[in-house]
Design an enzyme around this catalytic site. Sequence first.
Site, PDB file in Angstrom:
ATOM      1  N   ASN A 114       0.805  -1.220   0.000  1.00  0.00           N
ATOM      2  CA  ASN A 114       0.000   0.000   0.000  1.00  0.00           C
ATOM      3  C   ASN A 114       0.844   1.280   0.000  1.00  0.00           C
ATOM      4  OD1 ASN A 114      -2.361   1.441   0.037  1.00  0.00           O
ATOM      5  ND2 ASN A 114      -2.972   0.857   2.111  1.00  0.00           N
ATOM      6  N   HIS A 116     -15.000  -5.033  11.032  1.00  0.00           N
ATOM      7  CA  HIS A 116     -14.492  -3.711  11.416  1.00  0.00           C
ATOM      8  C   HIS A 116     -15.658  -2.772  11.720  1.00  0.00           C
ATOM      9  CE1 HIS A 116     -12.284   0.027  11.290  1.00  0.00           C
ATOM     10  NE2 HIS A 116     -13.060   0.455  10.300  1.00  0.00           N
ATOM     11  N   ARG A 162     -13.938  -5.937  15.695  1.00  0.00           N
ATOM     12  CA  ARG A 162     -12.956  -4.942  16.105  1.00  0.00           C
ATOM     13  C   ARG A 162     -13.660  -3.588  16.148  1.00  0.00           C
ATOM     14  NH1 ARG A 162      -7.940  -2.990  12.327  1.00  0.00           N
ATOM     15  NH2 ARG A 162      -9.499  -1.677  11.347  1.00  0.00           N
ATOM     16  N   TYR A 206      -7.353   6.555  13.343  1.00  0.00           N
ATOM     17  CA  TYR A 206      -7.273   5.336  12.546  1.00  0.00           C
ATOM     18  C   TYR A 206      -8.605   4.571  12.588  1.00  0.00           C
ATOM     19  CZ  TYR A 206      -6.628   0.656  11.130  1.00  0.00           C
ATOM     20  OH  TYR A 206      -6.830  -0.518  10.492  1.00  0.00           O
ATOM     21  N   ASP A 210      -7.581  -1.964  17.469  1.00  0.00           N
ATOM     22  CA  ASP A 210      -6.280  -1.685  16.849  1.00  0.00           C
ATOM     23  C   ASP A 210      -5.783  -0.316  17.307  1.00  0.00           C
ATOM     24  OD1 ASP A 210      -4.070  -1.470  15.246  1.00  0.00           O
ATOM     25  OD2 ASP A 210      -5.127  -1.801  13.345  1.00  0.00           O
ATOM     26  N   HIS A 267      -2.870   0.784  16.355  1.00  0.00           N
ATOM     27  CA  HIS A 267      -2.145   1.206  15.146  1.00  0.00           C
ATOM     28  C   HIS A 267      -0.812   1.888  15.467  1.00  0.00           C
ATOM     29  CE1 HIS A 267      -2.031   2.166  10.772  1.00  0.00           C
ATOM     30  NE2 HIS A 267      -2.725   1.038  10.744  1.00  0.00           N
ATOM     31  N   GLU A 280      -4.355  -4.756  19.388  1.00  0.00           N
ATOM     32  CA  GLU A 280      -3.441  -4.879  18.241  1.00  0.00           C
ATOM     33  C   GLU A 280      -2.464  -3.701  18.165  1.00  0.00           C
ATOM     34  OE1 GLU A 280      -5.611  -5.287  14.577  1.00  0.00           O
ATOM     35  OE2 GLU A 280      -3.940  -4.436  13.452  1.00  0.00           O
ATOM     36  N   GLU A 314       1.570  -7.045  11.450  1.00  0.00           N
ATOM     37  CA  GLU A 314       1.110  -6.823  10.067  1.00  0.00           C
ATOM     38  C   GLU A 314       2.177  -6.140   9.217  1.00  0.00           C
ATOM     39  OE1 GLU A 314      -2.421  -4.483  10.950  1.00  0.00           O
ATOM     40  OE2 GLU A 314      -1.470  -2.705  10.122  1.00  0.00           O
ATOM     41  N   ARG A 329       0.407 -11.408  13.362  1.00  0.00           N
ATOM     42  CA  ARG A 329      -0.466 -10.921  12.288  1.00  0.00           C
ATOM     43  C   ARG A 329       0.191 -10.896  10.910  1.00  0.00           C
ATOM     44  NH1 ARG A 329      -4.778  -8.470  12.459  1.00  0.00           N
ATOM     45  NH2 ARG A 329      -4.206  -6.608  11.282  1.00  0.00           N
ATOM     46  N   HIS A 341      -3.562 -10.216   9.226  1.00  0.00           N
ATOM     47  CA  HIS A 341      -3.994  -8.938   8.656  1.00  0.00           C
ATOM     48  C   HIS A 341      -4.874  -9.223   7.439  1.00  0.00           C
ATOM     49  CE1 HIS A 341      -2.252  -5.022   6.642  1.00  0.00           C
ATOM     50  NE2 HIS A 341      -3.415  -4.790   7.195  1.00  0.00           N
ATOM     51  N   ASP A 369      -6.423  -3.416   1.423  1.00  0.00           N
ATOM     52  CA  ASP A 369      -5.274  -3.264   0.523  1.00  0.00           C
ATOM     53  C   ASP A 369      -4.593  -4.598   0.247  1.00  0.00           C
ATOM     54  OD1 ASP A 369      -4.779  -2.322   3.377  1.00  0.00           O
ATOM     55  OD2 ASP A 369      -2.723  -2.735   2.784  1.00  0.00           O
ATOM     56  N   GLU A 376      -8.613 -11.356  10.041  1.00  0.00           N
ATOM     57  CA  GLU A 376      -9.266 -10.070   9.777  1.00  0.00           C
ATOM     58  C   GLU A 376      -9.978 -10.140   8.430  1.00  0.00           C
ATOM     59  OE1 GLU A 376      -6.596  -6.739   9.499  1.00  0.00           O
ATOM     60  OE2 GLU A 376      -8.232  -5.283   9.494  1.00  0.00           O
ATOM     61  N   TRP A 415       1.742   6.875  12.216  1.00  0.00           N
ATOM     62  CA  TRP A 415       0.357   6.763  11.734  1.00  0.00           C
ATOM     63  C   TRP A 415      -0.081   5.326  11.903  1.00  0.00           C
ATOM     64  CZ3 TRP A 415      -2.105   3.742   8.053  1.00  0.00           C
ATOM     65  CH2 TRP A 415      -3.489   4.013   7.912  1.00  0.00           C
TER      66      TRP A 415
HETATM   67  O1  KDG Z   1      -1.991  -0.433   4.423  1.00  0.00           O
HETATM   68  C1  KDG Z   1      -2.151  -0.247   5.790  1.00  0.00           C
HETATM   69  C2  KDG Z   1      -3.404  -0.951   6.272  1.00  0.00           C
HETATM   70  O2  KDG Z   1      -3.445  -2.252   5.792  1.00  0.00           O
HETATM   71  C3  KDG Z   1      -3.487  -0.946   7.758  1.00  0.00           C
HETATM   72  O3  KDG Z   1      -3.570   0.372   8.207  1.00  0.00           O
HETATM   73  C4  KDG Z   1      -4.710  -1.730   8.212  1.00  0.00           C
HETATM   74  O4  KDG Z   1      -3.919  -1.757  10.454  1.00  0.00           O
HETATM   75  C5  KDG Z   1      -4.645  -2.208   9.604  1.00  0.00           C
HETATM   76  C6  KDG Z   1      -5.537  -3.322   9.959  1.00  0.00           C
HETATM   77  O5  KDG Z   1      -5.383  -3.828  11.064  1.00  0.00           O
HETATM   78  O6  KDG Z   1      -6.384  -3.678   9.164  1.00  0.00           O
HETATM   79 MG    MG Z   2      -3.722  -3.074  12.121  1.00  0.00          MG
END
Ligand code: KDG
Ligand code: MG
Length: 402
Positions: free
Chosen positions: A37, A122, A147, A159, A210, A212, A236, A262, A283, A312, A316, A339, A402
Site C-alpha cells: 500500500n 471492522h 474490532r 485510525y 487496533d 495502530h 493490536e 502486520e 499478524r 492482517h 489493501d 481479519e 500513523w
Molecule cells: O496499508 C495499511 C493498512 O493495511 C493498515 O492500516 C490496516 O492496520 C490495519 C488493519 O489492522 O487492518
Molecule cells: Mg492493524
Amino acid sequence: MKIVDAKVIVTSPGRNFVTLKITTDDGLTGVGDATLNGRELAVASYLTEHVCPLLIGRDASRIEDTWQFLYRGAYWRRGPVTMTAIAAVDVALWDIKGKSAGLPVYQLLGGRSRDRVMVYGHAQGSTIEETVADVGRFLARGYQAVRAQTAVPGVSGTYGISSEPDRYEPASAGLPEASLWSTQSYLNHVPDLFDAIRDTHGYDFQLLHDVHHRLSPIEAAGLGKAIEPYRLFCLEDPTPAEDQTAFRLIRQHTTTPIATGEVFNSIMDCQQLITERLIDYIRTTVVHAGGITHLRRILSLAELYGVRSGAHGATDLSPVCLAAAVHVDTAIPNFGIQEYMPHTDATNEVFPHGHRFHDGYLYPSEEPGLGVDIDEEAAATYPYQRAYLPVARLHDGSVHDW
Ligand code: KDG
Ligand code: MG
C-alpha cells in the site's frame, strides 16, 4: 512444467493492486498478490526488472527452491518490497501446484484443521454511541468477533474511521493526507468505548481493537491494564512493532492479549516476540511475509510457543492474498482469527474468486489451486492512480506514527 511467462498487472478498481501472473508450458496459470500500500510501483518494478527474467525456464514445481533462490540468491534480504515480490512468486507457484495436482491449496498444506475460519469485522463510528450501534450490526449478522474503532474528539483522521460501512480504506489519491494525533485525548476516550460496548452487548462475543502503533510502551501498558475488565480478544499493535523489547514492558503490566506483526516481513522480525512469549497473536500475512512458504515457517515457530495466527486482512490485501490466507487458516493447527473487510464490487469483478463469507466465517474455495483469478480485461479498465497512506502529526507539528 517450465515457466514460460511472468507478468505484472497493476490495476486500480477503487484502490491499487499489483498482481503477478505466471504461465507454464503446459498452459497452467497461477496468480500472486504483490500489493504494498502506497509503494505499489516499487514492487511492480522489482518484479518486472529483477525477478520475472529469472523465472523464465524455471521448473514451476520447485516452490521451495525458487523461494531460496530469490531470497538467498539476491544477497540483499528482507524488507517489505523484496518480501512482497517473493511472496507473489511463491503464491503463484502454490496456485499452479494446486491446479496441476487437481487439489485446493489447503489440501496441499495438510488438509483441513477446521471446517471454517472465524473472522473479525471492522466496526466504527464518529462517536462511542455510533460505534456501539455498529458493533450491534455485526453481531446481528452472525459475526463472532468484532474490532471496534471510534473517532477521538479533537483528533482528525483517527485510525479506522471512514464513511463507508464494513471497511476502512486509508489510502487516498494524490499526495499524503495530513492527520492529527493526540495520545492524551485517545487514552482519555477509548476505555469508555469498551465499557459502553460490553454494557450494551455483553461478553458473549470476541472484542478487538487496533491501536495502530501509536503509543509508547508505558502508555500501552497502562491502556492494557485499564481495559482488562472488558476482556478483549486482543489489543493490536499497541506500540511501533519494530521495537520488540517494548513488548517486554507491556507484558510485565497487563494480561490483555497482544497482537502484532502486520508490518513484519520475515521470521526474523517475529522471532524474539514469539520465543519470549511477548505476544499472543502474530499478524503476518501471506503477501507481506514471503508467501505461503515463509508464513508457514513463522506459524510453525509460533505454534511451538503457544502463539496463534491473527492475519492482517485489510482491503489493501487483494482477493488473491485473501484466498491464500483462507487456505493457510484452514490448514494450520494454531489458527487464531482472520481479519476480514469485504472488497468493493469493482475489486471483486477484477478478481473473481471461490472463497466465500457466511455468518461470521470464511470458507476456502474447493477449486484446484487458490480458487481466484484476475480478469485482465476488467483490470485494464482501471488504470493505476498514485495514492498514499496518511501521515500523522502532533499538535506541535511533529510527525507521529500513523
Ligand atoms: O496499508 C495499511 C493498512 O493495511 C493498515 O492500516 C490496516 O492496520 C490495519 C488493519 O489492522 O487492518
Ligand atoms: Mg492493524
